[in-house]
Design an enzyme around this catalytic site. Structure first.
Site, PDB file in Angstrom:
ATOM      1  CG  ASP A   1       5.358  -7.016  10.842  1.00 51.29           C
ATOM      2  OD1 ASP A   1       4.972  -5.812  10.372  1.00 51.29           O
ATOM      3  OD2 ASP A   1       5.165  -7.398  11.703  1.00 51.29           O
TER       4      ASP A   1
ATOM      5  CG  HIS B   1       5.362   1.807   4.032  1.00 53.95           C
ATOM      6  ND1 HIS B   1       5.277   0.421   4.794  1.00 53.95           N
ATOM      7  CD2 HIS B   1       4.239   2.509   4.495  1.00 53.95           C
ATOM      8  CE1 HIS B   1       4.211   0.275   5.543  1.00 53.95           C
ATOM      9  NE2 HIS B   1       3.534   1.557   5.663  1.00 53.95           N
TER      10      HIS B   1
ATOM     11  CG  LEU C   1      14.436 -14.417  -7.825  1.00 50.93           C
ATOM     12  CD1 LEU C   1      14.670 -15.852  -6.829  1.00 50.93           C
ATOM     13  CD2 LEU C   1      14.821 -13.289  -7.133  1.00 50.93           C
TER      14      LEU C   1
HETATM   15  C1  FPP Z   1       4.059  -4.351   7.016  1.00 48.46           C
HETATM   16  O1  FPP Z   1       4.836  -3.376   8.058  1.00 48.46           O
HETATM   17  C2  FPP Z   1       4.586  -3.791   5.772  1.00 48.46           C
HETATM   18  C3  FPP Z   1       3.594  -3.289   4.864  1.00 48.46           C
HETATM   19  C4  FPP Z   1       2.208  -3.661   5.057  1.00 48.46           C
HETATM   20  C5  FPP Z   1       4.119  -3.145   3.573  1.00 48.46           C
HETATM   21  C6  FPP Z   1       5.157  -3.767   2.777  1.00 48.46           C
HETATM   22  C7  FPP Z   1       5.747  -2.704   1.849  1.00 48.46           C
HETATM   23  C8  FPP Z   1       7.030  -2.753   1.564  1.00 48.46           C
HETATM   24  C9  FPP Z   1       8.197  -3.677   2.281  1.00 48.46           C
HETATM   25  C10 FPP Z   1       7.253  -1.671   0.731  1.00 48.46           C
HETATM   26  C11 FPP Z   1       7.788  -2.136  -0.613  1.00 48.46           C
HETATM   27  C12 FPP Z   1       7.340  -3.274  -1.202  1.00 48.46           C
HETATM   28  C13 FPP Z   1       7.464  -3.423  -2.346  1.00 48.46           C
HETATM   29  C14 FPP Z   1       7.153  -4.899  -3.142  1.00 48.46           C
HETATM   30  C15 FPP Z   1       7.934  -2.668  -3.291  1.00 48.46           C
HETATM   31  P1  FPP Z   1       4.227  -2.411   9.073  1.00 48.46           P
HETATM   32  O2  FPP Z   1       3.885  -1.163   8.399  1.00 48.46           O
HETATM   33  O3  FPP Z   1       2.961  -3.166   9.421  1.00 48.46           O
HETATM   34  O4  FPP Z   1       5.075  -2.156  10.212  1.00 48.46           O
HETATM   35  P2  FPP Z   1       4.698  -2.213  11.777  1.00 48.46           P
HETATM   36  O5  FPP Z   1       4.253  -3.440  12.088  1.00 48.46           O
HETATM   37  O6  FPP Z   1       5.962  -1.574  12.208  1.00 48.46           O
HETATM   38  O7  FPP Z   1       3.767  -0.927  12.029  1.00 48.46           O
END
Ligand code: FPP
Length: 236
Positions: free
Chosen positions: A18, A35, A129
């Site tokens: 997150d 992201h 892994l």
């Molecule tokens: C939550 O942060 C994150 C997500 C919904 C997306 C997670 C994706 C990645 C880490 C990208 C790469 C992943 C892979 C597997 C290649 P948020 O966007 O809700 O953050 P915020 O709470 O600050 O808005």
């Protein structure tokens, strides 16, 4: 400090990644940049995990509730997942990483499904892994789907369908909730909530969370084992 990181290679660690959006906004960047930086953090953690005693790593990449985000962000995330799989499969094979995607598949694009199939087939022989990426994932739906497919419902049969129990669950970004992630598997997970935003998370943060984990006393509902008094210990 005890050498926790080479002694045991059997832990299941789950991570709720997150903070990508806030990381980007704080830098005046579009959320997608967060992201993308998050994908780099995934690589850092995957690289470090086997050396830290992690056998199974489950990453929460996209929840079934994330479909309610703006269309543009959802489309960008789906493209990012497909590109990641296409780009990283060879490295996973090289490093013995077996990659799996968990969650619903019926709402994913053909392109992403093809990338998932290719990555899963290519990495199936990996034993360093087990990397599970949760996409269109809801723990409640996963439990329902697993239960529906079972002729005989039991804790053991559900565990076979859902995956191994989680030892350590990490959530980055400062929030302290489970957000429908591995609710069954986390029955006795130790929880670590990190303030750090996911794009900044690195091998040292993983090691620190594991160090915290190893200092916890896991009792699974039992009572603590009484420690031997110092004088008695001397007599042995
Ligand atoms: C939550 O942060 C994150 C997500 C919904 C997306 C997670 C994706 C990645 C880490 C990208 C790469 C992943 C892979 C597997 C290649 P948020 O966007 O809700 O953050 P915020 O709470 O600050 O808005």
């Amino acid at each position: 400090m005890r050498d926790y990181f080479t002694s045991q290679s059997s832990l299941h660690v789950g991570i709720i990644m997150d903070g990508n959006g806030r990381w980007a906004t704080a830098r005046g960047l579009p959320r997608l940049a967060g992201h993308e930086a998050g994908a780099e953090a995934v690589n850092r953690v995957v690289e470090a995990a086997p050396g830290c005693g992690v056998a199974v790593l489950t990453l929460f990449a996209f929840s079934s509730d994330n479909w309610s985000r703006p269309k543009k962000e959802v489309a960008a995330l789906m493209r990012l997942f497909a590109c990641y799989l296409e780009r990283e499969t060879a490295r996973c094979v090289e490093n013995g990483i077996r990659l799996e995607v968990i969650g619903r598949r019926d709402r994913l694009s053909r392109k992403l499904l093809a990338a998932i199939g290719k990555a899963e087939r290519a990495t199936a022989g990996g034993s360093a892994l087990r990397l599970r990426i949760a996409v269109d994932y809801s723990a409640r739906d996963a439990i329902l789907a697993a239960a529906r497919g079972l002729p005989q419902l039991s804790r053991e049969s559900l565990e076979v369908r859902l995956g191994p129990p989680v030892d350590l669950l990490i959530r980055t970004g400062g929030e302290q909730r489970l957000s429908d992630f591995m609710l069954w598997e986390c029955a006795y997970a130790e929880l670590v909530f990190a303030r750090r935003m996911w794009p900044d998370f690195d091998a040292a943060d993983l090691a620190s969370a594991l160090q915290d984990f190893h200092c916890r006393e896991r009792r699974f509902g039992a009572v603590p084992v009484p420690s031997v008094r110092r004088e008695e210990a001397w007599l042995d």
